[in-house]
Design an enzyme around this catalytic site. Structure first.
Site, PDB file in Angstrom:
ATOM      1  N   HIS A 150     -13.343  42.711  11.740  1.00 13.44           N
ATOM      2  CA  HIS A 150     -12.550  41.869  10.855  1.00 13.44           C
ATOM      3  C   HIS A 150     -11.251  41.379  11.486  1.00 13.44           C
ATOM      4  CE1 HIS A 150     -10.754  40.453   7.174  1.00 13.44           C
ATOM      5  NE2 HIS A 150      -9.789  41.348   7.218  1.00 13.44           N
ATOM      6  N   ARG A 168      -9.167  51.691   5.263  1.00 13.38           N
ATOM      7  CA  ARG A 168     -10.289  50.928   5.817  1.00 13.38           C
ATOM      8  C   ARG A 168     -11.046  51.659   6.920  1.00 13.38           C
ATOM      9  NH1 ARG A 168      -7.689  44.796   6.225  1.00 13.38           N
ATOM     10  NH2 ARG A 168      -7.605  44.487   3.990  1.00 13.38           N
ATOM     11  N   ARG A 192      -4.287  47.889  10.994  1.00 10.08           N
ATOM     12  CA  ARG A 192      -3.439  47.002  10.198  1.00 10.08           C
ATOM     13  C   ARG A 192      -3.657  47.251   8.714  1.00 10.08           C
ATOM     14  NH1 ARG A 192      -4.237  42.420   7.374  1.00 10.08           N
ATOM     15  NH2 ARG A 192      -6.291  41.923   8.211  1.00 10.08           N
ATOM     16  N   ALA A 195       0.696  31.270  12.149  1.00 10.71           N
ATOM     17  CA  ALA A 195       1.702  31.503  13.171  1.00 10.71           C
ATOM     18  C   ALA A 195       2.067  30.192  13.875  1.00 10.71           C
ATOM     19  CB  ALA A 195       1.199  32.535  14.177  1.00 10.71           C
TER      20      ALA A 195
HETATM   21  C1  LIG Z   1     -12.108  36.801   5.706  1.00 10.65           C
HETATM   22  C2  LIG Z   1     -10.699  37.196   6.074  1.00 10.65           C
HETATM   23  C3  LIG Z   1      -9.780  37.514   5.075  1.00 10.65           C
HETATM   24  C4  LIG Z   1      -8.478  37.892   5.397  1.00 10.65           C
HETATM   25  N1  LIG Z   1      -7.611  38.201   4.391  1.00 10.65           N
HETATM   26  C5  LIG Z   1      -6.333  38.544   4.698  1.00 10.65           C
HETATM   27  C6  LIG Z   1      -5.390  38.839   3.664  1.00 10.65           C
HETATM   28  O1  LIG Z   1      -5.712  38.808   2.472  1.00 10.65           O
HETATM   29  N2  LIG Z   1      -4.126  39.174   4.017  1.00 10.65           N
HETATM   30  C7  LIG Z   1      -3.727  39.215   5.324  1.00 10.65           C
HETATM   31  O2  LIG Z   1      -2.562  39.509   5.573  1.00 10.65           O
HETATM   32  N3  LIG Z   1      -4.598  38.929   6.317  1.00 10.65           N
HETATM   33  C8  LIG Z   1      -5.883  38.598   6.040  1.00 10.65           C
HETATM   34  N4  LIG Z   1      -6.759  38.312   7.070  1.00 10.65           N
HETATM   35  C9  LIG Z   1      -6.271  38.230   8.454  1.00 10.65           C
HETATM   36  C10 LIG Z   1      -5.505  36.917   8.694  1.00 10.65           C
HETATM   37  O3  LIG Z   1      -6.147  35.875   8.011  1.00 10.65           O
HETATM   38  C11 LIG Z   1      -5.418  36.510  10.158  1.00 10.65           C
HETATM   39  O4  LIG Z   1      -5.070  37.603  10.939  1.00 10.65           O
HETATM   40  C12 LIG Z   1      -4.347  35.434  10.367  1.00 10.65           C
HETATM   41  O5  LIG Z   1      -4.552  34.383   9.468  1.00 10.65           O
HETATM   42  C13 LIG Z   1      -4.314  34.916  11.778  1.00 10.65           C
HETATM   43  O6  LIG Z   1      -3.419  33.829  11.870  1.00 10.65           O
HETATM   44  P1  LIG Z   1      -3.055  33.173  13.250  1.00 10.65           P
HETATM   45  O7  LIG Z   1      -2.100  32.074  12.951  1.00 10.65           O
HETATM   46  O8  LIG Z   1      -2.609  34.221  14.196  1.00 10.65           O
HETATM   47  O9  LIG Z   1      -4.414  32.595  13.838  1.00 10.65           O
HETATM   48  P2  LIG Z   1      -5.525  31.589  13.239  1.00 10.65           P
HETATM   49  O10 LIG Z   1      -5.306  31.265  11.830  1.00 10.65           O
HETATM   50  O11 LIG Z   1      -6.830  32.143  13.648  1.00 10.65           O
HETATM   51  O12 LIG Z   1      -5.272  30.241  14.021  1.00 10.65           O
HETATM   52  C14 LIG Z   1      -5.647  30.058  15.356  1.00 10.65           C
HETATM   53  C15 LIG Z   1      -5.353  28.628  15.736  1.00 10.65           C
HETATM   54  O13 LIG Z   1      -5.466  28.494  17.136  1.00 10.65           O
HETATM   55  C16 LIG Z   1      -6.272  27.397  17.471  1.00 10.65           C
HETATM   56  N5  LIG Z   1      -6.890  27.723  18.745  1.00 10.65           N
HETATM   57  C17 LIG Z   1      -7.467  28.900  19.135  1.00 10.65           C
HETATM   58  N6  LIG Z   1      -7.851  28.816  20.419  1.00 10.65           N
HETATM   59  C18 LIG Z   1      -7.525  27.595  20.849  1.00 10.65           C
HETATM   60  C19 LIG Z   1      -7.678  26.927  22.089  1.00 10.65           C
HETATM   61  N7  LIG Z   1      -8.232  27.506  23.145  1.00 10.65           N
HETATM   62  N8  LIG Z   1      -7.242  25.650  22.170  1.00 10.65           N
HETATM   63  C20 LIG Z   1      -6.662  25.025  21.109  1.00 10.65           C
HETATM   64  N9  LIG Z   1      -6.487  25.630  19.922  1.00 10.65           N
HETATM   65  C21 LIG Z   1      -6.911  26.890  19.797  1.00 10.65           C
HETATM   66  C22 LIG Z   1      -7.206  27.226  16.308  1.00 10.65           C
HETATM   67  O14 LIG Z   1      -7.680  25.912  16.252  1.00 10.65           O
HETATM   68  C23 LIG Z   1      -6.281  27.586  15.152  1.00 10.65           C
HETATM   69  O15 LIG Z   1      -5.524  26.453  14.815  1.00 10.65           O
HETATM   70  C24 LIG Z   1      -8.077  37.957   6.748  1.00 10.65           C
HETATM   71  C25 LIG Z   1      -8.989  37.640   7.747  1.00 10.65           C
HETATM   72  C26 LIG Z   1     -10.300  37.293   7.419  1.00 10.65           C
HETATM   73  C27 LIG Z   1     -11.273  37.069   8.514  1.00 10.65           C
END
Ligand SMILES: Cc1cc2nc3c(=O)[nH]c(=O)nc-3n(C[C@H](O)[C@H](O)[C@H](O)COP(=O)(O)OP(=O)(O)OC[C@H]3O[C@@H](n4cnc5c(N)ncnc54)[C@H](O)[C@@H]3O)c2cc1C
Lengths: 256, 636
Positions: free
Chosen positions: B401, B331, B435, B45
């Site tokens: 998860h 799930r 989800r 994101a």
């Molecule tokens: C093992 C596993 C497998 C998965 N497989 C799938 C799949 O196959 N398909 C699917 O659709 N989803 C899957 N998911 C879910 C999906 O991966 C996540 O929901 C999604 O990637 C989250 O993306 P995001 O950009 O919101 O956050 P994240 O990728 O968690 O990124 C968070 C970012 O914020 C930063 N951050 C956080 N707090 C702070 C702070 N206080 N100060 C500075 N930086 C901060 C971190 O450094 C990081 O850069 C899976 C999840 C897991 C755990």
């Protein structure tokens, strides 16, 4: 499941910060063979914190071998004794009761130690920020199936793209060369149609920055491939070298 | 008084986003560079948002606590990403993806948001292909698809078992390009510890530089949080070690409402606990359930080895209870059934694990086929457990998860604090109470590539936020508050470690605010969490100083927020007197044990306003279903 605990002696590199001198410190631990190597360090840290001593600093995040954050030299080998895994995937059952284990940070001029087992690998990103991408703004992309790509080619590109950016290749190389890392990214794009327009400009820029950052040269020992947790192949290096030569030939600045 | 306005555009569901895009205000190209935007987080994101905003010409500052943008937790997603491309000609459409997602979320998501997600899903795939993401392909050179839970069509795109990695590296490459071009400045190893609000508008952040311990302030015209989910409140989860709630929690305490905090997803196929030292739980891909059969012994406390338990003494409970979906039940349902069997004492050797058995599939298809399908997963299993799953059934158990809850946002992804936007897993927007697999990656990239570039422009053009510099007194005030908290933590010097206390919190959350919840347990949990919190503030020990790298201090700061979040999760679960999706209240079930939703009273988003320590006010956003009519989810 009852399992007998292992008694181990650890010699761990402790270093307060980049500018201080580090040394090995000996610790004794008792650990379940089912625990991972990093969980053993967690337990050690827990016991240190209880004595109000600073934890051994090491980095890790996903603990599934994909984020590339962890990286320790264990008994002289980046990511430890087993092939094709990251440090976080190493389990204690691979060690024997009574064994002594040496734990060090990745060592390379371009990876200064930050504290204990933490190193600064930001050089990798600097290389990628010098053209390690396809220039394409969000929006307006043609349909994903507009350009067919053969399964073989996309699979080769995926092999290269699987790099996790951990730096084991640099740590394994006696010259601290980053060629495997850089060539994996160069190859991914060189193989795909999307990467063609910037192919030669890209390789030239990335290699230049790599050299500027103090990574060493490649002398074909293949230690990098042997220690790579994802088994990235050295054929990528050959591909990059070819493209680099082509880039020089094509470059307008070159004097004939 | 806060009034929740979801700002859902008028018109037919299929035209809302199109009309809205046209009606939104624009910032002219020359003016864009006058606006500073802060993006916290570089996961799918955050990286996609920062890159796309940079491309538009805004001046972007991106932050991550990781050493590199590429390490964000998104990297570890395995299975794939959904998109309504209908490449398979199997009847998929934007409307079907919309429908599946609303139903999968058990009718607790906003229809308009979900439809937009489905609409842009196809663009995401095109965008990623253009960036050089090596998706799996067929021999003819076209993109390959697989199917995933909760859908009857093949719409999941993937890159081996590393889809999240490849999508993130794609987004980060776009980000790197903007850094190269000077449009984005990336600050790594910075942990955002608070937002700064001036006259009611988000104007900046306070970070701790994790290398030097210094507190740094940054100002901007708008702030975007894309900081991921909070499953680690359970201590053990499939999330990366450093995932945490701090960024959105501190924003919550400054006025952003927190929506549906109790909606958490427990994934059924994870590796069971091996012991006290366990640091996280490993996810085994859901795809294994295509060929594996789940079973436990019919007897309680059966200590025999699995291969010694004869066929007639095994209970294939999913096949028994859900004959039509069998081992592929969704799930939430599969997870609860596993817990039930283990609670009865019928788990593996009486413990917390069930078998996932491939012997029938191996007999039917041969080991070679199974190897081709799941080889790398079997290897991973053997590496972790030391057992060979071709010979001995796998052991699995559910684990936390994903968190559907998060900061409340309107249709424009703006929180209740003007100028503070929330993207990805950190917001509550699209998944309702459950989800579907492969939809989180889709949502993260939809938010970052295709929603925020439009809605940010509209905010800047309509509100015309003024520039505030970091010398504004509010920055100093917030910085001092953050500093005080850090100093307080360091001064306790007690006898218990951060992890030890976090593990205890995790046990409370898992036992009482986990897969099955009831009024008594939830009330107990609230009291136990409060007690543990005061225990922490009296007895925690954090060696080292605040003036350099101190990982123990970092973890302690995150735990501080988990206590409060945990309490709110329990409160939210207590308030929601129904069962829906991942939220199962034991009092509300049908005779056969299925979840009993209560649409009459609970068809709303529960958005909580922070009102001082252990106090919250509830605001309700009613959910209206004009297109997908709520029905009982049946998987029998
Ligand atoms: C093992 C596993 C497998 C998965 N497989 C799938 C799949 O196959 N398909 C699917 O659709 N989803 C899957 N998911 C879910 C999906 O991966 C996540 O929901 C999604 O990637 C989250 O993306 P995001 O950009 O919101 O956050 P994240 O990728 O968690 O990124 C968070 C970012 O914020 C930063 N951050 C956080 N707090 C702070 C702070 N206080 N100060 C500075 N930086 C901060 C971190 O450094 C990081 O850069 C899976 C999840 C897991 C755990």
């Amino acid at each position: 499941m009852e399992t007998k605990k292992l008694n181990l002696k650890l010699n761990i590199w402790r270093q307060k910060n980049t500018n201080s001198v580090g040394s090995f410190v000996e610790y004794s631990v008792q650990v379940s063979p089912d625990a991972s190597f990093l969980e053993m360090l967690d337990e050690l840290n827990n016991s240190l914190e209880l004595k109000n001593e600073e934890a051994v600093h090491f980095e890790s995040d996903c603990r599934e071998g994909i984020c590339g954050t962890c990286g320790l030299v264990i008994n002289g080998r980046p990511h430890g004794p087993l092939a094709k895994i990251a440090t976080c995937q190493l389990h204690m059952r691979n060690f024997k009761d009574g064994e002594t284990i040496w734990v060090e940070p990745f060592r390379a001029k371009a990876f200064p130690v930050i504290k204990d087992l933490m190193v600064d690998r930001s050089g990798f990103d600097k290389i990628l920020q010098a053209g390690g991408y396809v220039s394409f703004n969000t929006g307006g992309a043609p349909d994903g199936n507009a350009i067919p790509i053969s399964k073989e080619i996309s699979s080769l590109a995926m092999d290269a793209a699987a790099c996790i950016g951990c730096g084991a290749c640099v740590a394994a190389c006696k010259n601290a060369s980053a060629m495997l890392f850089v060539s994996a990214k160069v190859s991914q794009y060189a193989l795909l149609p999307q990467g063609q327009p910037e192919r030669y400009r890209r390789v030239e820029r990335m290699v230049t920055v790599m050299d500027e950052l103090g990574f060493g040269s490649c002398t074909n020992t293949y230690a990098c491939e042997a220690e790579c947790p994802k088994g990235i192949s050295v054929t990528n290096i050959a591909r990059m070298n070819r493209d680099f030569v082509m880039a020089k030939v094509m470059s307008k600045e070159i004097e004939v | 008084m806060i009034k929740l306005d979801s700002k859902i555009p008028a018109g037919h569901i299929s035209e809302k986003w199109t009309n809205h895009k046209f009606n939104m205000k624009l910032v002219n190209p020359a003016n864009k560079r006058k606006f500073d935007i802060i993006v916290v987080g570089t996961g799918l994101a955050g990286a996609s948002a920062a890159a796309s905003l940079g491309e538009l010409g805004y001046k972007v500052k991106a932050f991550t606590f990781h050493d590199s943008a590429r390490r964000a937790h998104s990297i570890s997603a395995q299975g794939g990403i959904n998109a309504a491309k209908n490449y398979q000609n199997d009847g998929d459409s934007v409307y079907r993806l919309f429908y599946d997602t609303v139903k999968g979320g058990d009718f607790r998501a906003r229809e308009a948001n979900v439809h937009r997600l489905a609409e842009v899903s196809g663009n995401i795939i095109d965008q990623c292909v253009a960036q050089g993401v090596p998706f799996a392909r067929e021999y003819g050179g076209l993109l390959d698809n697989r199917s995933f839970g909760g859908a009857q069509v093949s719409r999941t795109f993937y890159a081996r078992g590393q889809t999240g990695q490849q999508l993130l590296l794609g987004a980060v490459s776009a980000l790197n390009r903007q850094i190269d071009l000077g449009n984005v400045k990336l600050y790594t190893r910075r942990e955002m510890l608070d937002v700064v609000i001036v006259d009611g508008f988000a104007k900046g952040i306070v970070c701790r530089n994790l290398l030097t311990g210094e507190f740094e302030t940054y100002s901007a015209h708008a702030v975007v949080l894309a900081t991921g989910g909070y499953s680690n409140v359970f201590f053990l989860s499939t999330n990366a070690m450093n995932c945490n709630v701090t960024a959105i929690w501190r924003a919550h305490k400054r006025g952003a409402l927190f929506a549906n905090p109790c909606f958490t997803q427990i994934h059924p196929t994870c590796l069971p606990l091996h012991g006290e030292s366990q640091s996280k739980l490993t996810l085994m891909s859901e795809s294994l359930r295509n060929d594996g059969r789940v079973w436990v012994s019919k007897k309680k406390g059966d200590i025999r080895n699995p291969n010694d338990i004869p066929e007639e003494e095994r209970d294939y409970y999913l096949e028994r209870k859900y004959p039509s979906f069998g081992n592929l039940a969704p799930r939430d349902i599969s997870s609860r059934a596993a817990k039930e069997a283990c609670d009865e004492g019928r788990g593996v050797k009486g413990g917390d694990a069930v078998y996932l058995d491939f012997s029938d599939a191996i007999k039917r298809l041969g080991q070679k086929v199974i190897e081709e399908r799941y080889g790398n997963l079997f290897e991973m299993y053997e590496n972790i457990t030391g057992e060979n799953p071709y010979k001995v059934p796998m052991m699995i158990y559910p684990a936390p998860h994903y968190t559907m809850g998060g900061l409340w946002v309107d249709y424009n992804l703006m929180s209740t604090i003007p100028g503070l936007f929330v993207l990805g897993e950190a917001n509550f927007s699209d998944h309702g109470a459950n989800r579907l697999g492969a939809s989180a990656l889709m949502q993260g990239l939809a938010d970052g590539y295709f929603v925020i570039p439009y809605t940010m422009g509209d905010y800047l053009a309509s509100y015309k936020p003024t520039a505030v510099k970091t010398d504004h007194p509010e920055f100093a005030k917030v910085t001092n508050e953050v500093k005080d908290l850090t100093n307080k933590l360091l001064s306790i010097k007690g006898k218990r470690t951060v992890d030890d206390i976090h593990k205890q919190l995790g046990r409370i959350m898992w036992n009482k605010v986990g897969m099955g919840r009831n009024e008594k347990g939830l009330k107990e949990a609230i009291n136990e969490i409060r007690e543990l919190k005061s225990e922490f503030w009296k007895h925690v020990t954090i060696p080292g100083s605040g003036n350099d790298v101190n990982q123990t201090l970092e973890r302690a700061g995150r735990l501080v927020d988990y206590f409060e979040l945990g309490e709110l999760m329990a409160l939210d679960a207590l308030n929601r007197n129904e069962s829906c999706g991942g939220h199962f209240r034991e009092e509300y079930q049908y005779e056969d044990g299925e979840a009993k939703r209560n649409d009459e009273e609970y068809s709303y988003v529960a958005a909580w306003e922070f009102a001082g320590e252990s106090k919250w006010n509830l605001h309700k956003e009613p959910l209206v279903f004009e297109y997908v009519k709520p029905a009982i989810r049946s998987y029998k």
